[in-house]
Structure formats: structure tokens, C-alpha cells
Design a protein around this motif. Structure first.
Motif, short mmCIF file in Angstrom:
data_model
loop_
_atom_site.label_atom_id
_atom_site.label_comp_id
_atom_site.label_asym_id
_atom_site.label_seq_id
_atom_site.Cartn_x
_atom_site.Cartn_y
_atom_site.Cartn_z
N LEU A 1 0.80 -1.22 0.00
CA LEU A 1 0.00 0.00 0.00
C LEU A 1 0.84 1.28 0.00
O LEU A 1 1.38 1.69 1.02
N GLU A 2 0.95 1.88 -1.15
CA GLU A 2 1.46 3.24 -1.37
C GLU A 2 2.92 3.47 -0.95
O GLU A 2 3.22 4.22 -0.01
N PRO A 3 3.88 2.85 -1.67
CA PRO A 3 5.29 3.18 -1.43
C PRO A 3 5.55 4.68 -1.61
O PRO A 3 4.90 5.33 -2.43
N ASP A 4 6.48 5.20 -0.87
CA ASP A 4 6.92 6.60 -0.91
C ASP A 4 5.95 7.56 -0.22
O ASP A 4 6.38 8.51 0.43
N PHE A 5 4.65 7.34 -0.39
CA PHE A 5 3.66 8.27 0.14
C PHE A 5 3.86 8.54 1.62
O PHE A 5 3.82 9.69 2.07
N TRP A 6 4.12 7.48 2.37
CA TRP A 6 4.23 7.65 3.83
C TRP A 6 5.49 8.42 4.20
O TRP A 6 5.50 9.14 5.22
N GLY A 7 6.53 8.33 3.38
CA GLY A 7 7.71 9.15 3.60
C GLY A 7 7.44 10.62 3.37
O GLY A 7 7.91 11.49 4.13
N PHE A 8 6.67 10.93 2.34
CA PHE A 8 6.32 12.33 2.08
C PHE A 8 5.38 12.87 3.17
O PHE A 8 5.47 14.04 3.54
N VAL A 9 4.48 12.03 3.64
CA VAL A 9 3.62 12.45 4.75
C VAL A 9 4.46 12.78 5.98
O VAL A 9 4.27 13.81 6.64
N TRP A 10 5.42 11.91 6.29
CA TRP A 10 6.30 12.18 7.43
C TRP A 10 7.00 13.53 7.27
O TRP A 10 7.07 14.31 8.23
N ALA A 11 7.48 13.81 6.08
CA ALA A 11 8.23 15.04 5.85
C ALA A 11 7.36 16.28 5.93
O ALA A 11 7.83 17.35 6.33
N GLN A 12 6.09 16.18 5.56
CA GLN A 12 5.26 17.37 5.39
C GLN A 12 4.21 17.57 6.48
O GLN A 12 3.71 18.68 6.66
N ALA A 13 3.85 16.53 7.20
CA ALA A 13 2.80 16.67 8.21
C ALA A 13 3.30 17.50 9.40
O ALA A 13 4.45 17.38 9.81
N PRO A 14 2.45 18.35 9.94
CA PRO A 14 2.86 19.12 11.13
C PRO A 14 3.29 18.18 12.26
O PRO A 14 2.58 17.25 12.63
N GLY A 15 4.49 18.43 12.77
CA GLY A 15 5.01 17.59 13.82
C GLY A 15 5.24 16.15 13.40
O GLY A 15 5.30 15.26 14.24
N HIS A 16 5.34 15.92 12.10
CA HIS A 16 5.48 14.56 11.55
C HIS A 16 4.33 13.66 11.98
O HIS A 16 4.49 12.44 12.07
N ASP A 17 3.18 14.25 12.20
CA ASP A 17 2.03 13.51 12.69
C ASP A 17 0.98 13.43 11.58
O ASP A 17 0.34 14.44 11.25
N PRO A 18 0.74 12.25 10.99
CA PRO A 18 -0.25 12.16 9.90
C PRO A 18 -1.66 12.49 10.34
O PRO A 18 -2.51 12.81 9.51
N ALA A 19 -1.91 12.46 11.65
CA ALA A 19 -3.23 12.84 12.15
C ALA A 19 -3.47 14.34 12.08
O ALA A 19 -4.60 14.81 12.30
N GLN A 20 -2.41 15.11 11.78
CA GLN A 20 -2.52 16.56 11.67
C GLN A 20 -2.56 17.04 10.22
O GLN A 20 -2.57 18.24 9.99
N MET A 21 -2.60 16.13 9.25
CA MET A 21 -2.64 16.50 7.84
C MET A 21 -4.02 16.18 7.28
O MET A 21 -4.42 15.01 7.22
N PRO A 22 -4.79 17.19 6.84
CA PRO A 22 -6.17 16.95 6.37
C PRO A 22 -6.21 16.08 5.11
O PRO A 22 -5.34 16.15 4.24
#
Length: 421
Positions: A196-217
Motif C-alpha cells: 500500500l502506497e510506497p513513498d507516500f508515507w515518507g512524504f507524509v512524514w516530511a510534510q505533516a505538522p510535527g510529523h504527525d499524519p493525524a494533523q494532515m487533512p
């Protein structure tokens, strides 16, 4: 108009190189047309920092069920696939069934990319209803292997462009295709692995506030299968799991963490939020390129822009080396929890050489040589499968490795395979 990432374009082309016309070869029907993918390289690295011996992870509810041991998780997953109780070996993009047949290579698993959202995406490759999955899976099953699909839709707007996840139009198309994938897989009535979705989770880590995917709409709860889930990037992962469980109980799900500049333990926190601990297995990536290609940084489209040492030390003394990679994934697995078994994915296929570099489709690398000679190391750290494939169109494959993979796989199987732990 959406812009493909270089990995995205390469994956599209490699998918058609693998099965031609959506699996129309090898006796299956279908007349799909190929997409316009161009050669290119992926954006992900395989960060393998860390040292020491592999950890053992904790037991839990994952594949094996609550209260069962880590060994039982690996054994149970392989049993679900109907395969021998040993570490399985697979092939992916860039290695066609015709090439496998010509060398009498019979992998346990065959992996195929599902790329894109909307016009020209994978649901249109055979017909507008996603028949590509059916034809491809049937061809793989007829060859005696378990189908695996790498679900790679989030790269549609560019690997690092995450604006689509909070766009209702984009995400409705995205979820519609995810649902179609699960429906097609459910109709197969046989086990199928999904990455399920290579690379995507790395970009989420880099861009989400506080590296928290729960903070990215993100747009999630509008889907009937996922109502009540949070409208966040974390909810995207949770919905992929929940939708899969509801529609395709025969689908076995895995998430690929990206160790981009942080620790495996920190990434495990992110991936827990996304529901990766509720999946069936962990997808571990060694490197997406032959070492020699990155050593010469040519062609630039696939192998430029990286620095450092690329050829791994088989003695496991110098950095990078194989034990460091094993240790990083073991640390991640222990922090993630639930004792999930591991599948190593998109492992490069070059041939060992003392001379750095190489040429198109003949670059040096030693992953196949090391991992098929030392497979028990991986079995001991809760690996249930290793899947080898080209990470781009210029990388080594079974058509250009001089018979290395066929020879080493034969030796591995003759010796009985590595024990699952």
C-alpha cells in the motif's frame, strides 16, 4: 494535467513489460493497451542506519491472531498463500512471465504495479472496469505463483505533491479505484498480497505538522466503508485497511515505511497512526536501484542525485551493510507491534563485481547474491518473503543478469529453503 513522478512513469512502463497487454500472454485473454510511461527512477531511498543484531518483535494480533507467537505469524501467512513453509522468493516489475518460463524460474510471488488516478490509470489498461487485475492475477496463478499488487496511486500529482489528499474530486476517484481493486481481488477468491502506497508515507512524514499524519487533512469519511474514520492522512491508511477488510477478506495487506532521515522507531509511531500495525505484514525495501547505477549516476533520470556508498558490505563491517538493514527493519517491527512478518520488496538484481559502475541493465549489485545465499538470516528476523525486481527500466533483471537469479534460486530451493521464525 497530472505529472508522473519518475518512479511513477517507470512503474507504468514496467507493469506492461511484465505482463504485456494486461496479462494477455500466457494463455489469458484481454486486449488492454499500454500507457505512455517513460523510463525513470524512483525517489525513495532505503535508509538503513543502525547496527547490532536483529530484534525479535512482539507477538500480537496481526496475521497470527491474538496471543500467538511471532513464528506463528510467518508460518500462518505462508500457509494462507498455500506455499511451502519456508521463506518465499518472488519477482516483480521488469521480469516477464515469458522470461521466467524461458529460464524455468518459478517464483512463489509475482508483483505488479497499479499506477495512477483517473484518465490513463490502471483501471483503463484492459477495460474501464479494472480487468487488468483479473487478467494479471489469473496469469500469475496459472504459473503457480501468488499475485502481489503494489498500489501506487498517490504519486499521480508528483511524489511529493500531497495536495490531492484533501481534494474531494481527486480523492473520490482515488477511493473509487481502491474499491475497484478490492472488488476485483475479492472475485479471485484466492489470497493476494497488496503493498500500500510506497513513498507516500515518507512524504507524509516530511510534510505533516510535527510529523504527525493525524494533523494532515485528507478526504476519508465520505466513503461508505470508512465513515467515522478521521479525515486525515492517518485516516487514509486506516481506510485502506478497513475497506480491504470489508470488501476483500482474501487480500493480505502490507505498508512500506520510508526511513528518510529519521529513526525506525519514530517512523513506527507514524505508521501506527496510519493503521500499519493492523495490516498483515510489513513491506521492507532494501534499495530501489542497482548500486552500480548510482555509482556512475547514469542515466541521470534513474540514478543521479544521490550521495554516499551504495555497494553493501557482505562482511557486514563497513557501512552500508546487510546486517544494518536487517536491524533497522527489526527495530521498526518491534516498535510497530503486533509481531507482523516481513516481506522484502523491490530488491535490486545486479551481479556482484569488484569494479564499480556498469552499463544499462548490467550494473553491479550484490543483493541477490547475498540474500539468496544467506536467506536464513532473513528467516531468523521474521521474514516470510523476498521479492526481487527492477526499480527502473535501466536496472538489471533476469533478462540481463547472466542467469544469476535462476542459478541461485535453484540452489536455494535444492537446499530446502530458509526456516520461518
Amino acid at each position: 494535467m497530472a505529472i508522473f513522478t519518475l518512479r511513477h512513469a517507470a512503474a507504468l512502463l514496467l507493469a506492461f513489460l511484465l505482463f504485456g497487454c494486461g496479462g494477455g500472454s500466457d494463455g489469458t485473454s484481454g486486449s488492454g493497451t499500454s500507457g505512455s510511461g517513460t523510463s525513470g527512477s524512483g525517489t525513495s531511498g532505503s535508509g538503513t542506519s543502525g547496527s547490532g543484531t536483529s530484534g525479535s518483535g512482539t507477538s500480537g494480533s496481526g496475521t497470527s491472531g491474538s496471543g500467538t507467537s511471532s513464528t506463528a505469524a510467518s508460518v500462518a501467512l505462508v500457509a494462507k498463500l498455500g506455499k511451502p513453509s519456508r521463506v518465499l522468493v518472488g519477482l516483480g516489475a521488469g521480469n516477464s512471465l515469458t522470461q521466467m518460463q524461458s529460464q524455468s524460474i518459478h517464483p512463489d510471488i509475482v508483483d505488479t504495479y497499479l499506477v495512477g488516478v483517473g484518465a490513463g490509470a490502471w483501471p483503463t489498461w484492459n477495460s474501464p472496469d479494472g480487468a487488468y487485475i483479473t487478467y494479471t492475477a489469473q496469469a500469475v496463478q496459472a504459473y503457480g505463483a501468488t499475485p502481489m499488487f503494489t498500489f501506487y496511486q498517490m504519486a499521480q500529482n508528483g511524489g511529493g505533491n500531497l495536495s490531492g489528499i484533501n481534494d474531494a474530486t481527486f480523492m473520490n476517484n482515488y477511493w473509487g479505484q481502491a474499491r475497484l481493486m478490492y472488488q476485483r481481488i475479492a472475485a479471485l477468491n484466492a489470497p493476494v498480497l497488496i503493498n500500500l502506497e510506497p513513498d507516500f508515507w515518507g512524504f507524509v512524514w516530511a510534510q505533516a505538522p510535527g510529523h504527525d499524519p493525524a494533523q494532515m487533512p485528507a478526504v476519508v469519511s465520505s466513503q461508505a466503508e470508512c465513515s467515522g474514520l478521521p479525515n486525515t492522512a492517518a485516516g487514509v491508511g486506516q481506510c485502506l485497511v478497513q475497506m480491504g477488510r470489508k470488501i476483500a477478506p482474501n487480500a493480505l495487506l502490507g505498508f512500506p515505511p520510508s526511513f528518510w532521515g529519521t529513526s525506525p522507531t519514530a517512523i513506527a509511531t507514524e505508521m501506527q497512526a496510519a493503521g500499519a500495525n493492523l495490516a498483515d505484514f510489513i513491506v521492507a525495501q532494501t534499495s530501489d536501484r542497482d548500486a552500480g547505477c548510482m555509482e556512475v549516476a547514469s542515466p541521470p533520470s534513474e540514478c543521479a542525485g544521490r550521495t554516499g556508498s551504495f555497494y553493501w558490505d557482505e562482511a557486514n563491517i563497513a557501512t552500508p551493510n546487510f546486517h544494518q538493514s536487517q536491524s533497522a527493519i527489526s527495530d521498526y517491527r518491534a516498535a510497530l507491534g503486533n509481531g507482523l512478518p516481513i516481506l522484502w520488496w523491490q530488491t535490486p538484481m545486479g551481479v556482484p563485481s569488484a569494479t564499480p559502475g556498469g552499463t544499462n541493465q548490467h550494473y553491479r549489485d550484490n543483493h541477490v547474491d547475498y540474500m539468496l545465499r544467506n536467506t536464513q538470516e532473513y528467516g531468523d528476523s521474521h521474514t516470510f518473503a523476498i521479492v526481487f525486481s527492477s526499480g527502473g527500466t535501466f536496472q538489471t533483471s533476469i533478462s540481463s543478469d547472466g542467469g544469476q537469479f535462476a542459478r541461485l534460486l535453484s540452489q536455494y530451493l535444492t537446499q530446502g529453503g530458509a526456516t520461518l521464525r
